[in-house]
Design an enzyme around this catalytic site. Structure first.
Site, PDB file in Angstrom:
ATOM      1  N   ALA A 130       0.845  -1.197   0.000  1.00 38.69           N
ATOM      2  CA  ALA A 130       0.000   0.000   0.000  1.00 38.69           C
ATOM      3  C   ALA A 130       0.879   1.246   0.000  1.00 38.69           C
ATOM      4  CB  ALA A 130      -0.927   0.006   1.212  1.00 38.69           C
ATOM      5  N   GLU A 132       5.699  11.439  -0.746  1.00 44.77           N
ATOM      6  CA  GLU A 132       4.613  12.415  -0.534  1.00 44.77           C
ATOM      7  C   GLU A 132       3.689  12.470  -1.750  1.00 44.77           C
ATOM      8  OE1 GLU A 132       4.072  14.841   2.126  1.00 44.77           O
ATOM      9  OE2 GLU A 132       5.280  13.415   3.244  1.00 44.77           O
ATOM     10  N   THR A 156       3.615  10.324  -5.637  1.00 48.23           N
ATOM     11  CA  THR A 156       4.478  10.352  -6.823  1.00 48.23           C
ATOM     12  C   THR A 156       3.971  11.421  -7.804  1.00 48.23           C
ATOM     13  OG1 THR A 156       3.110   8.763  -8.025  1.00 48.23           O
ATOM     14  CG2 THR A 156       4.870   7.847  -6.641  1.00 48.23           C
TER      15      THR A 156
HETATM   16  C1  LIG Z   1      13.103   7.777   1.070  1.00 47.77           C
HETATM   17  C2  LIG Z   1      11.652   7.580   1.293  1.00 47.77           C
HETATM   18  C3  LIG Z   1      11.042   8.127   2.420  1.00 47.77           C
HETATM   19  C4  LIG Z   1       9.685   7.924   2.660  1.00 47.77           C
HETATM   20  N1  LIG Z   1       9.109   8.385   3.808  1.00 47.77           N
HETATM   21  C5  LIG Z   1       7.852   7.997   4.139  1.00 47.77           C
HETATM   22  C6  LIG Z   1       7.304   8.275   5.420  1.00 47.77           C
HETATM   23  O1  LIG Z   1       7.934   8.918   6.257  1.00 47.77           O
HETATM   24  N2  LIG Z   1       6.069   7.791   5.713  1.00 47.77           N
HETATM   25  C7  LIG Z   1       5.336   7.066   4.825  1.00 47.77           C
HETATM   26  O2  LIG Z   1       4.221   6.654   5.154  1.00 47.77           O
HETATM   27  N3  LIG Z   1       5.818   6.799   3.569  1.00 47.77           N
HETATM   28  C8  LIG Z   1       7.052   7.235   3.224  1.00 47.77           C
HETATM   29  N4  LIG Z   1       7.577   6.946   1.974  1.00 47.77           N
HETATM   30  C9  LIG Z   1       6.764   6.171   1.040  1.00 47.77           C
HETATM   31  C10 LIG Z   1       6.363   6.941  -0.205  1.00 47.77           C
HETATM   32  O3  LIG Z   1       5.369   7.877   0.099  1.00 47.77           O
HETATM   33  C11 LIG Z   1       5.940   5.908  -1.258  1.00 47.77           C
HETATM   34  O4  LIG Z   1       7.120   5.300  -1.727  1.00 47.77           O
HETATM   35  C12 LIG Z   1       5.160   6.512  -2.387  1.00 47.77           C
HETATM   36  O5  LIG Z   1       3.896   6.909  -1.933  1.00 47.77           O
HETATM   37  C13 LIG Z   1       4.979   5.551  -3.557  1.00 47.77           C
HETATM   38  O6  LIG Z   1       4.532   4.295  -3.137  1.00 47.77           O
HETATM   39  P1  LIG Z   1       5.291   2.977  -3.644  1.00 47.77           P
HETATM   40  O7  LIG Z   1       6.725   3.161  -3.373  1.00 47.77           O
HETATM   41  O8  LIG Z   1       4.617   1.799  -3.048  1.00 47.77           O
HETATM   42  O9  LIG Z   1       5.101   2.973  -5.218  1.00 47.77           O
HETATM   43  P2  LIG Z   1       3.840   2.403  -6.026  1.00 47.77           P
HETATM   44  O10 LIG Z   1       2.582   2.947  -5.442  1.00 47.77           O
HETATM   45  O11 LIG Z   1       3.982   0.929  -6.156  1.00 47.77           O
HETATM   46  O12 LIG Z   1       4.067   3.081  -7.445  1.00 47.77           O
HETATM   47  C14 LIG Z   1       4.970   2.572  -8.407  1.00 47.77           C
HETATM   48  C15 LIG Z   1       4.798   3.376  -9.691  1.00 47.77           C
HETATM   49  O13 LIG Z   1       3.458   3.215 -10.187  1.00 47.77           O
HETATM   50  C16 LIG Z   1       2.854   4.480 -10.359  1.00 47.77           C
HETATM   51  N5  LIG Z   1       1.417   4.392 -10.078  1.00 47.77           N
HETATM   52  C17 LIG Z   1       0.801   3.797  -9.015  1.00 47.77           C
HETATM   53  N6  LIG Z   1      -0.530   3.944  -9.105  1.00 47.77           N
HETATM   54  C18 LIG Z   1      -0.766   4.687 -10.221  1.00 47.77           C
HETATM   55  C19 LIG Z   1      -1.940   5.189 -10.840  1.00 47.77           C
HETATM   56  N7  LIG Z   1      -3.158   4.991 -10.333  1.00 47.77           N
HETATM   57  N8  LIG Z   1      -1.802   5.889 -12.002  1.00 47.77           N
HETATM   58  C20 LIG Z   1      -0.570   6.099 -12.527  1.00 47.77           C
HETATM   59  N9  LIG Z   1       0.576   5.667 -11.968  1.00 47.77           N
HETATM   60  C21 LIG Z   1       0.476   4.961 -10.837  1.00 47.77           C
HETATM   61  C22 LIG Z   1       3.552   5.386  -9.360  1.00 47.77           C
HETATM   62  O14 LIG Z   1       3.412   6.758  -9.691  1.00 47.77           O
HETATM   63  C23 LIG Z   1       4.983   4.893  -9.448  1.00 47.77           C
HETATM   64  O15 LIG Z   1       5.621   5.472 -10.558  1.00 47.77           O
HETATM   65  C24 LIG Z   1       8.927   7.185   1.720  1.00 47.77           C
HETATM   66  C25 LIG Z   1       9.538   6.650   0.568  1.00 47.77           C
HETATM   67  C26 LIG Z   1      10.878   6.819   0.369  1.00 47.77           C
HETATM   68  C27 LIG Z   1      11.508   6.191  -0.837  1.00 47.77           C
END
Ligand SMILES: Cc1cc2nc3c(=O)[nH]c(=O)nc-3n(C[C@H](O)[C@H](O)[C@H](O)COP(=O)(O)OP(=O)(O)OC[C@H]3O[C@@H](n4cnc5c(N)ncnc54)[C@H](O)[C@@H]3O)c2cc1C
Length: 403
Positions: A129, A383, A385
């Site tokens: 998630a 925050e 993508t």
């Molecule tokens: C260094 C770092 C610090 C972070 N800090 C925090 C934190 O403090 N607290 C916290 O809760 N989270 C944190 N995060 C998490 C961050 O918010 C998530 O990585 C981000 O929301 C993306 O989720 P995911 O990595 O699962 O990618 P995914 O959701 O799996 O996305 C993968 C790709 O698919 C694309 N995608 C997904 N759904 C769609 C759609 N409907 N339409 C088009 N494109 C789509 C995305 O844009 C992305 O390019 C952090 C992440 C990192 C790397």
């Protein structure tokens, strides 16, 4: 547009800290890949870290103090910058959703004291998630007999996860209601059942700690539910009623909170982009090839012109959204998301151009633009993508139910 005397003063002060303390330490902490505690301590000592400092900036009437401070810190260095401001994400969650008693109890503990500063973590993302917050699995079950909540699940990507004094954790309380069946909990220091999982080795912002947080039968007193049980029960009852009648949503409060916090994240990206632009400009004025400074080639000067225009445009979008948030203007065109999207992509483009202008030197760790480019990339990912920002903006301007 003019900044107030107060904002100009804080800008100058934070800039000096960035020049004197952050910049000289940036390379070292990037290589060490550890939280720069000595720098957090130094910031705390002079009053540049803590609830009082951030409270003053948040309450500043124009709304521009927060983005101005963020830009200067991240102009200094993004990894150290995030180590210094990562706690604000969790504290904003408490301030936005907590009762006055909860804010009074937890917000000071998140930052610790002047002599012993602490950090806090906001844990929403999970392995399955990320963008899809509705797929969250971490469960919070209420034990009526003891007035306790029992939390189980695994959070990932938590900034300060596992090293935080206070963790704010989002969990599912009613799985049938999707994102509306979620609630936030505060987990205080030394709570049994919370442990740090994997610490991630990252591409950039390496001075900021990112890790999994494992919750194994974490028992919390009822008072740790942010906002309290009565408010949660009312909210869940409304959501169930809407689900039963197919009624329209009255807008999602957490979406409004995200819109309001996105400009500060955008401001961090502006800081990185400005730093890379300034470095590349100085380099292009000094570096001589074919008997003249490389800036005298139109190809190089045009790149710098584009960098400058984009940095300034990103800052203006950030300031507009920050001013709107502080002055309760409705985000009718997702202006918060606009600012984060444009600033994040500007940071990536500008740092990449900076490497090109430095040539071979730009590609080495002897020069800072390589680190800036690695740091910038996170701004199109966390925050929300870039794709999710476009989704939010697209939905808001068109009214279409984009997926
Ligand atoms: C260094 C770092 C610090 C972070 N800090 C925090 C934190 O403090 N607290 C916290 O809760 N989270 C944190 N995060 C998490 C961050 O918010 C998530 O990585 C981000 O929301 C993306 O989720 P995911 O990595 O699962 O990618 P995914 O959701 O799996 O996305 C993968 C790709 O698919 C694309 N995608 C997904 N759904 C769609 C759609 N409907 N339409 C088009 N494109 C789509 C995305 O844009 C992305 O390019 C952090 C992440 C990192 C790397």
């Amino acid at each position: 547009m003019e900044l107030s005397e107060d904002v100009l003063e804080v800008q100058k002060w934070v800039h000096e800290f960035a020049v004197d303390v952050i910049r000289p330490a940036a390379h070292e902490w990037d290589e060490r890949e550890q939280t720069p505690w000595p720098i957090i301590q130094e910031a705390a000592k002079i009053g540049l870290y803590g609830l009082e400092f951030w409270g003053t900036q948040w309450l500043e009437p124009s709304g521009l103090a927060v983005p101005v401070v963020m830009e200067e810190l991240f102009w200094g260095d993004a990894g150290i910058g995030l180590a210094l401001v990562g706690t604000t994400l969790a504290s904003v969650a408490v301030v936005a959703n907590g009762t006055p008693e909860q804010v009074g109890e937890w917000a000071p503990q998140m930052f610790g004291t002047e002599s012993e500063p602490a950090v806090a973590a906001f844990c929403s993302s999970e392995p399955d998630a990320g963008s899809d917050v509705g797929a969250m699995r971490t469960r919070a079950v209420y034990d009526e007999a003891s007035d306790e909540w029992v939390l189980n699940g695994t959070k990932t990507w938590a900034t300060n996860g596992g090293i935080a004094a206070v963790h704010v954790v989002v969990a599912v309380v009613d799985p049938s209601l999707g994102t509306r069946g979620q609630a936030s909990f505060v987990i205080g220091p030394g709570t049994k059942g919370l442990s740090q999982g994997q610490k991630f080795a990252k591409h950039g912002i390496r001075a900021s700690h990112t890790a999994e947080v494992v919750l194994d039968d974490v028992r919390l007193p009822g008072s740790c539910l942010l906002g309290g049980k009565d408010k949660l029960d009312e909210r869940l009852a409304r959501a169930r009623e809407r689900q039963r009648t197919g009624g329209a949503s009255r807008g999602n409060a957490s979406m409004a909170t995200f819109e309001a916090s996105r400009p500060s994240v955008g401001a961090q990206a502006v800081g990185i982009a400005r730093a890379a632009y300034e470095y590349a400009l100085g380099y292009a004025q000094q570096r001589v090839q074919f008997g003249k400074p490389i800036v005298e080639n139109q190809a190089v000067a045009f790149q710098l012109a584009d960098m400058k225009v984009n940095v300034d445009a990103a800052r203006l979008l950030v300031w507009r959204a920050a001013w709107m948030a502080r002055n309760s203007k409705p985000f009718t065109a997702a202006e918060g998301s606009q600012s984060k999207l444009f600033a994040g992509e500007t940071a990536v483009r500008t740092t990449e151009k900076a490497i090109q202008i430095l040539g071979g030197n730009g590609y080495t760790r002897e020069y800072p633009v390589e680190r800036m480019a690695r740091d910038a990339k996170i701004y199109t990912i966390f925050e929300g993508t870039s794709e999710i920002q476009r989704l939010v903006i697209g939905r808001t301007i068109s009214g279409a139910a984009l997926r």
